[in-house]
Design an enzyme around this catalytic site. Sequence first.
Site, mmCIF file in Angstrom:
data_model
loop_
_atom_site.group_PDB
_atom_site.id
_atom_site.type_symbol
_atom_site.label_atom_id
_atom_site.label_comp_id
_atom_site.label_asym_id
_atom_site.label_seq_id
_atom_site.Cartn_x
_atom_site.Cartn_y
_atom_site.Cartn_z
ATOM 1 N N SER A 1 0.771 -1.084 0.061
ATOM 2 C CA SER A 1 -0.089 0.155 -0.050
ATOM 3 C C SER A 1 0.808 1.383 -0.016
ATOM 4 C CB SER A 1 -1.034 -0.012 1.108
ATOM 5 O OG SER A 1 -1.906 1.045 0.981
ATOM 6 N N ASN A 2 0.141 2.258 0.372
ATOM 7 C CA ASN A 2 1.039 3.447 0.521
ATOM 8 C C ASN A 2 0.616 4.651 1.670
ATOM 9 O OD1 ASN A 2 -1.314 5.206 -0.599
ATOM 10 N ND2 ASN A 2 -0.946 3.919 -2.446
ATOM 11 N N HIS A 3 1.216 5.764 1.794
ATOM 12 C CA HIS A 3 0.937 6.640 2.874
ATOM 13 C C HIS A 3 -0.367 7.456 2.807
ATOM 14 C CE1 HIS A 3 4.542 5.370 5.012
ATOM 15 N NE2 HIS A 3 5.231 5.706 3.918
ATOM 16 N N SER A 4 -0.963 7.420 1.827
ATOM 17 C CA SER A 4 -2.162 8.208 1.464
ATOM 18 C C SER A 4 -3.168 8.070 2.624
ATOM 19 C CB SER A 4 -3.108 8.102 0.249
ATOM 20 O OG SER A 4 -4.155 8.680 0.245
ATOM 21 N N ALA B 1 -4.606 7.400 -4.161
ATOM 22 C CA ALA B 1 -3.186 6.892 -4.512
ATOM 23 C C ALA B 1 -3.213 5.577 -4.698
ATOM 24 C CB ALA B 1 -2.373 7.424 -3.152
#
Length: 395
Positions: free
Chosen positions: A207-210, A274
């Site tokens: 995943s990502n930091h959004s 994101a």
Amino acid sequence: MSTKHVVIYITGGIAVYKAAQLVREFVKAGAQVKVAMTDAAQTFVSPQTFAVLTKNPVYTDFSANQQREFVSHIELADWTDIAVVVPATANIIAKMALGIADTFVSTALLATAAPKYVIPAMNEKMWQNAATKRNLATLKNDGIAVMEPAEGFLAEGYSGKGRMPEPLDIFKWINNLSAEKQDLAGRKVLISAGPTVEPIDPVRYLSNHSSGKMGYALANAAAKRGAEVTLVSGPTRLTKPAGVKFIQIQAAAELQETMEKNFSKSDIVIMAAAVSDYHVDQVAPQKIKKNGQDLELHLVSNPDILAGLGQIKKGQILVGFAAETENLLANGNKKLQKKNLDLLVLNDVSRTDIGFNAEDNEVRLLRARREPRLIAKSSKDQIANQIFDEILNLA
């Protein structure tokens, strides 16, 4: 403003003298105004000044012989359409952030459900203190509008950031934010937000930091301005916005399917999510056990959902977001053209004070054959409204 009930909460600081002019601006605009003051505020300016300006008694404490209502703080909170805290000291900001109710002002504010506008004024060192920053972030996350203080000569005898802005500027700021625009009435707005999650096995994922905050701010702004909003969101910790159709998704493939399904029925489409660039070729059916050896994952590119929408659009206004760390304008303009976008919102994610997980942002709006438009650092709610202002200029 002529139909509004406005309560001005005045707390202690040298800038209290400016609050009289702000009260006058609201009265001149036709608002019904009431004032509540802390004990500290009364040491700078007499409550009688505000009683004369508003033609209403000033709330000062819980004393029954001073307040006509039995539960005066609740009566005032229920009466309120707009609550303004000015000058907002570090003390009242901390109390609001923590929900402390130990004075008439802090108790009435805690009981107020109406929109709140906080105008900080304090010494620069107090403004920059980590605790103050945390408290301000909490207020913004709670949906309270905070106006940046001005820079200039402070009471301590030197220049810095922390001055209360001029009363007319404050009035215009509040009037702008509180205006009930319905300029998106009849429009169908489709927005994606948050991260996507690509499973590796039943317990691990890519995943990502959004945080999703920008997309949720856009959904809130569009709904308040009269649009019929569909919000497609990856996993976040945010509260579902009121008055919008909410669709929860996880992986990029699910996001793509949902966006394409709703695309033809939309007038404005904003891809603020994101999206993970890759997914695992083969998701393990059971948890992958650690065996002391390196693990290799075969990653497959996810489809470019935004570019795909750009290829099939027929009259929709299509807005994309780009997160860049270098060569911002060059990379942003390439995406604007390549993905057939009407508008690109460009983020500098190399900065830690804006963007991912931050309460504030600073963006550039890119349009074909136009100079980039900078929206200076401000709350994501404010930026959301400015993005829609720009979108309406496209229509």
